[in-house]
Design an enzyme around this catalytic site. Structure first.
Site, short mmCIF file in Angstrom:
data_model
loop_
_atom_site.label_atom_id
_atom_site.label_comp_id
_atom_site.label_asym_id
_atom_site.label_seq_id
_atom_site.Cartn_x
_atom_site.Cartn_y
_atom_site.Cartn_z
N ASP A 1 0.83 -1.22 0.00
CA ASP A 1 0.00 0.00 0.00
C ASP A 1 0.87 1.27 0.00
O ASP A 1 0.35 2.37 -0.21
CB ASP A 1 -0.95 0.01 1.21
N GLU A 2 2.19 1.11 0.22
CA GLU A 2 3.05 2.30 0.32
C GLU A 2 3.17 3.02 -1.02
O GLU A 2 3.58 4.19 -1.06
CB GLU A 2 4.42 1.91 0.89
N TYR B 1 11.90 2.93 -1.41
CA TYR B 1 11.26 1.60 -1.44
C TYR B 1 9.92 1.69 -2.18
O TYR B 1 9.65 0.92 -3.12
CB TYR B 1 11.04 1.09 0.00
P1 NAD Z 1 11.50 -9.85 3.14
O1 NAD Z 1 12.51 -8.76 3.09
O2 NAD Z 1 11.21 -10.51 4.47
O3 NAD Z 1 11.90 -11.02 2.14
C1 NAD Z 1 12.36 -10.77 0.84
C2 NAD Z 1 12.98 -12.06 0.30
O4 NAD Z 1 13.39 -11.80 -1.05
C3 NAD Z 1 14.22 -12.52 1.06
O5 NAD Z 1 14.15 -13.91 1.32
C4 NAD Z 1 15.37 -12.19 0.12
O6 NAD Z 1 16.47 -13.08 0.26
C5 NAD Z 1 14.69 -12.33 -1.23
N1 NAD Z 1 15.36 -11.53 -2.29
C6 NAD Z 1 15.75 -10.23 -2.21
N2 NAD Z 1 16.33 -9.85 -3.35
C7 NAD Z 1 16.28 -10.93 -4.19
C8 NAD Z 1 16.71 -11.16 -5.52
N3 NAD Z 1 17.31 -10.19 -6.24
N4 NAD Z 1 16.48 -12.37 -6.07
C9 NAD Z 1 15.88 -13.35 -5.35
N5 NAD Z 1 15.48 -13.20 -4.08
C10 NAD Z 1 15.68 -12.00 -3.50
O7 NAD Z 1 10.18 -9.24 2.50
P2 NAD Z 1 8.65 -9.32 2.96
O8 NAD Z 1 8.41 -8.30 4.01
O9 NAD Z 1 8.27 -10.72 3.21
O10 NAD Z 1 7.94 -8.80 1.63
C11 NAD Z 1 7.68 -9.69 0.55
C12 NAD Z 1 6.96 -8.95 -0.55
O11 NAD Z 1 5.71 -8.46 -0.06
C13 NAD Z 1 7.72 -7.72 -1.06
O12 NAD Z 1 7.53 -7.64 -2.45
C14 NAD Z 1 7.07 -6.56 -0.35
O13 NAD Z 1 7.14 -5.39 -1.13
C15 NAD Z 1 5.64 -7.05 -0.24
N6 NAD Z 1 4.88 -6.52 0.90
C16 NAD Z 1 5.39 -6.57 2.17
C17 NAD Z 1 4.62 -6.10 3.25
C18 NAD Z 1 5.13 -6.20 4.67
O14 NAD Z 1 4.45 -5.72 5.58
N7 NAD Z 1 6.27 -6.81 4.94
C19 NAD Z 1 3.35 -5.55 3.01
C20 NAD Z 1 2.88 -5.52 1.69
C21 NAD Z 1 3.63 -6.01 0.65
P1 TYD Z 2 8.26 -0.90 9.43
O1 TYD Z 2 8.06 -2.17 10.20
O2 TYD Z 2 9.63 -0.53 8.98
O3 TYD Z 2 7.22 -0.89 8.23
P2 TYD Z 2 6.84 0.30 7.17
O4 TYD Z 2 7.75 1.45 7.33
O5 TYD Z 2 7.02 -0.39 5.88
O6 TYD Z 2 5.42 0.66 7.48
O7 TYD Z 2 7.75 0.30 10.34
C1 TYD Z 2 6.41 0.34 10.81
C2 TYD Z 2 6.22 1.66 11.51
O8 TYD Z 2 7.06 1.67 12.67
C3 TYD Z 2 6.64 2.84 10.67
O9 TYD Z 2 5.74 3.94 10.93
C4 TYD Z 2 8.03 3.20 11.19
C5 TYD Z 2 7.95 2.79 12.63
N1 TYD Z 2 9.25 2.33 13.24
C6 TYD Z 2 9.66 2.85 14.45
O10 TYD Z 2 8.98 3.70 15.07
N2 TYD Z 2 10.85 2.43 14.97
C7 TYD Z 2 11.64 1.52 14.33
O11 TYD Z 2 12.74 1.20 14.84
C8 TYD Z 2 11.18 0.97 13.08
C9 TYD Z 2 12.02 -0.03 12.34
C10 TYD Z 2 9.97 1.39 12.57
#
Ligand code: NAD
Ligand code: TYD
Length: 361
Positions: free
Chosen positions: A135-136, A160
């Site tokens: 959603d970012e 990002y």
């Molecule tokens: P993460 O950082 O935990 O995992 C990313 C994985 O991708 C890792 O295992 C890493 O080794 C692998 N990777 C990175 N670069 C690579 C490359 N060049 N080739 C192959 N593998 C590679 O990420 P996450 O938080 O699980 O997010 C996964 C996806 O979901 C992302 O596309 C992110 O944008 C999306 N997403 C995440 C969130 C969230 O809250 N974490 C929310 C919405 C969408």
């Molecule tokens: P994060 O888990 O990095 O997710 P995103 O920035 O993708 O939403 O952060 C979640 C929220 O927490 C965000 O508003 C930033 C804040 N945050 C802190 O306040 N302290 C921290 O050390 C980190 C990593 C995030």
């Protein structure tokens, strides 16, 4: 039809959970994971499934066209759930290059490789490419703005988010121009098991368990919409199996919480659960560890999602309440020290020292 599903980034947080979910829900599908094992990738997350043969694991970069071509052909891939990415906003601020390389160029390479593979097979109508996004890409909301939905204009504000926005545009353009069977999802913040220690929720939990300060950016009033990761996996499954090609689906938890409220809830849950596990905390109550630190540059104020399209069209709704999801997440981090402790490497220590430069003393 037997699906041959490639999950990219399957050693990461969300894709790792998706691998577990898919292996349990669709045991007859062939499952292949491609992951470069960057600092955020942890093979241990899916090791039991690799060991019992449920998953075939390939270590490699999505940007390596020759490798991806060979993998798609060898495993006769019919479906892709693309989650490999650089995912941490703070790291995108200190080093945006890797985000362009993986999120933009990597996605481009994967789309092109899948297109060639799909064309060579005669453009099968049942094949799918699900591009998983955030959603970012929509930017930041004011306190009384309506939540993001599928028609919200893109307005990414961090490196990002900009890199994810670029990759979303590529994915949809490949559907529109080449007819590639692409779907897109934009989800709010996830939490749950196997979340890398640098993100707010695992960082808070691990720091409580280690008696280290909990860094809260600014005044802690920024708001996120939190979704339990298993609910996200169920949504991705619905989209991959029943979504309409070229369509976007917004996914959210309908759980808006300020960062400070969230950290307070986590502190209280650990204070409650640790003694039940016979665990003495280094500092108690845990709220004493909270430190307000310098704000993230360009910090988005609020995210919120209107998930009515996926509810109305695909029948998906979150099943796990935030109270239940946080309770399960805290229990998981208490019980799985052997998963997170090895991730606290010297390299990770250097990252923390740079990110929070002297503010946690
Ligand atoms: P993460 O950082 O935990 O995992 C990313 C994985 O991708 C890792 O295992 C890493 O080794 C692998 N990777 C990175 N670069 C690579 C490359 N060049 N080739 C192959 N593998 C590679 O990420 P996450 O938080 O699980 O997010 C996964 C996806 O979901 C992302 O596309 C992110 O944008 C999306 N997403 C995440 C969130 C969230 O809250 N974490 C929310 C919405 C969408
Ligand atoms: P994060 O888990 O990095 O997710 P995103 O920035 O993708 O939403 O952060 C979640 C929220 O927490 C965000 O508003 C930033 C804040 N945050 C802190 O306040 N302290 C921290 O050390 C980190 C990593 C995030």
């Amino acid at each position: 039809m037997t699906r041959h599903l490639l999950i990219t980034g399957g050693a990461g947080f969300i894709a790792g959970n998706l691998v577990h979910h898919w292996a349990a829900a669709h045991p007859h599908d062939k499952l292949v994971v491609l992951d470069a094992l960057t600092y955020a990738g942890n093979r241990a997350t899916i090791e039991p499934l690799i060991a019992n043969g449920a998953v075939h694991f390939v270590e490699g970069d999505i940007g390596n066209r020759a490798l991806v071509d060979a993998l798609l052909a060898e495993h006769a891939i019919t479906h892709i759930a693309h989650l490999a990415a650089e995912s941490h906003v703070d790291r995108s601020i200190s080093g945006p290059g890797a985000f362009l390389s993986t999120n933009v160029n990597g996605t481009f390479t994967l789309l092109e490789a899948f297109r060639a593979h799909w064309l060579a097979a005669g453009s099968p109508a049942a094949w799918r490419f699900l591009h998983v996004s955030t959603d970012e890409v929509f930017g930041s909301l004011g306190p009384s703005d309506p939540p993001f939905c599928e028609t919200t204009a893109y307005a990414p504000r961090s490196p990002y988010a900009a890199s994810k926005a670029a990759s979303d545009h590529l994915a949809l353009a490949w559907q529109h121009t080449y007819g590639l069977p692409v779907l897109l999802s934009n989800c709010s913040n996830n939490y749950g098991p196997f979340h890398f220690p640098e993100k707010l929720i695992p960082l808070t939990l691990i720091n409580i368990l280690l008696g280290r300060p909990i860094p809260v950016y600014g005044d802690g009033s920024n708001v996120r919409d939190w979704l339990f990761v298993e609910d996200h996996c169920r949504a991705l499954e619905r989209i991959l199996l029943s979504g309409e090609l070229g369509r976007t689906y917004c996914i959210g938890g309908n759980n808006e919480v300020s960062n400070l409220d969230l950290v307070h809830q986590l502190c209280d849950l650990v204070d409650e659960q640790a003694p039940e596990q016979g665990m003495a905390l280094p500092v108690s109550p845990s709220r004493k560890l909270i430190r307000f630190v310098a704000d993230r540059p360009g910090h988005d104020r609020r995210y919120a999602i209107d998930a009515s399209r996926i509810r109305d069209e695909l029948g998906w709704e979150p099943q796990v309440t935030v109270a239940e999801g946080l309770r399960r997440t805290v229990a998981w981090y208490l019980a799985n020290r052997s998963w997170w402790e090895p991730l606290l490497s010297a390299e990770y220590g250097t990252y923390l020292a740079g990110q929070y430069a002297g503010q946690l003393g």
